[in-house]
Write an enzyme that holds these catalytic residues in place. Structure first.
Site, PDB file in Angstrom:
ATOM      1  N   GLY A 149      -5.333   0.106 -12.573  1.00 35.36           N
ATOM      2  CA  GLY A 149      -6.082  -0.366 -11.425  1.00 35.36           C
ATOM      3  C   GLY A 149      -7.451   0.300 -11.384  1.00 35.36           C
ATOM      4  CB  CYS A 150     -10.653  -0.766  -9.867  1.00 37.90           C
ATOM      5  SG  CYS A 150     -10.088  -1.327  -8.239  1.00 37.90           S
ATOM      6  CE1 TYR A 151     -11.163   2.751  -4.144  1.00 35.68           C
ATOM      7  CE2 TYR A 151      -9.497   1.085  -3.732  1.00 35.68           C
ATOM      8  CZ  TYR A 151     -10.681   1.695  -3.378  1.00 35.68           C
ATOM      9  OH  TYR A 151     -11.392   1.262  -2.285  1.00 35.68           O
TER      10      TYR A 151
END
Length: 347
Positions: A149-151
């Site tokens: 995921g991006c986070y």
């Protein structure tokens, strides 16, 4: 040359994958697929991709996707598992969704509410682990890879060096991160309307409720060699793309400040996509826009005994599509940096 199909080509992540593949010397773009937008022209949804504007979006079916060397899945969470079961075993599949990221079935069912589909090799090549290995050790030649995921990409790379080197405590990790609106996808949502977002910031997923929380804990626990405790608060920022994560941890007793910076510099020496900035320079989302780079800077607040690490990335590039292409390079035996931009776009 390798042929690539992209499912979810009308969305933000799918469009970013296509942008990167257009500049990749070893990929030929095959089928571009969508669900509700199937039958329309790609240019209606991705006008920035002029070279592909006349391509018709095909249905997202196993028959359309089969026959390619690589299939990139940029689908909603939970949509990949059933499709992958019908793809040939010799097709490399790079999944940008969450379906195969987590190792714990209970975490998946608790945060996503659907049956657990299993776990694939996790596509964060630079992630240091407690046993001295890196994430890339699992990716060379892998036929299936789950993109982070991006986070978790920004936060894991920000804190993992300190945990692996033993210079920060694992039990009191605090993260507050701001993300642009593209992180929520392209579907229409009232809280993402321009009138709601412009000139305002707001938190969401507060109190451990964000779906990326178990993924962050999983990654950082692998770096620490034991389970960590993370308090993660995401916020929505009035910008289309980018993540700025502020991550803090307790300095381990007896560790000198000089040893702290050395842990990060040594960990990422030779990593082209993770840049520890010179002292005095702090990351900016504008500096990494469109690049496959995470910028890091850190400081020690000796008055409270905490280490602060700031991380900036483009959530659509290094945080999703760039990470996906990087993983595809590793899976296919290509140089890891092939076709991926190191320079951002500014202003």
């Amino acid at each position: 040359m390798f042929t690539a199909a992209i499912a979810g080509a009308s969305g933000y992540a799918g469009g970013e994958i296509l942008r990167l593949l257009l500049a990749h010397p070893q990929f030929e773009i095959g089928a571009v697929c969508a669900s509700s937008n199937a039958g329309s022209l790609l240019g209606e949804h991705q006008p920035q991709l002029s070279a592909l504007a006349d391509r018709q979006l095909e249905p997202t079916t196993p028959d359309v996707l089969a026959g390619h060397d690589v299939v990139f899945l940029a689908l909603p969470h939970g949509a990949s598992a059933a499709l992958v079961e019908q793809l040939p075993d010799d097709t490399v599949v790079i999944d940008c969704g969450a379906d195969f990221r987590l190792r714990d079935a209970g975490d998946w069912e608790s945060f996503y509410g659907t049956p657990f589909a299993g776990t694939w090799p996790y596509g964060l090549p630079e992630l240091p682990r407690a046993d001295g290995s890196r994430g890339r050790d699992d990716l060379a030649g892998a036929p299936r890879i789950a993109v982070p995921g991006c986070y978790p990409t920004a936060i894991s790379l920000a804190l993992a060096p300190g945990l692996a080197a033993g210079v920060i405590e694992p039990h009191d990790l605090v993260v507050v991160a701001a993300s642009g609106t593209s992180g929520a996808g392209r579907s229409l949502k009232p809280h993402l309307l321009g009138a709601e977002v412009m000139g305002a910031m707001s938190p969401y997923g507060v109190g451990g409720g964000h779906r990326h929380t178990p993924e962050i804990v999983q990654n950082l626990s692998a770096a620490a060699g034991s389970r960590v405790g993370v308090s993660f608060t995401p916020t929505l920022a009035p910008m289309p793309r980018g993540i700025l994560a502020t991550c803090t941890a307790r300095l381990r007793k007896g560790v000198e400040p000089e040893a702290v910076r050395a842990a990060w510099v040594d960990t990422y020496a030779g990593e082209p996509f993770v840049q520890v900035l010179p002292s005095g320079r702090w990351p900016s989302t504008g500096a990494v826009l469109g690049s496959n780079v995470v910028q890091l800077q850190l400081a020690v607040d000796e008055s409270v005994g905490r280490v602060i690490v700031s991380a900036a990335e483009d959530n659509l590039t290094k945080g999703t599509a760039g990470g996906a292409v990087q993983c595809a390079n590793l899976a296919l035996g290509l140089p890891e940096t092939t076709g991926l931009p190191l320079a951002g776009v500014a202003p």
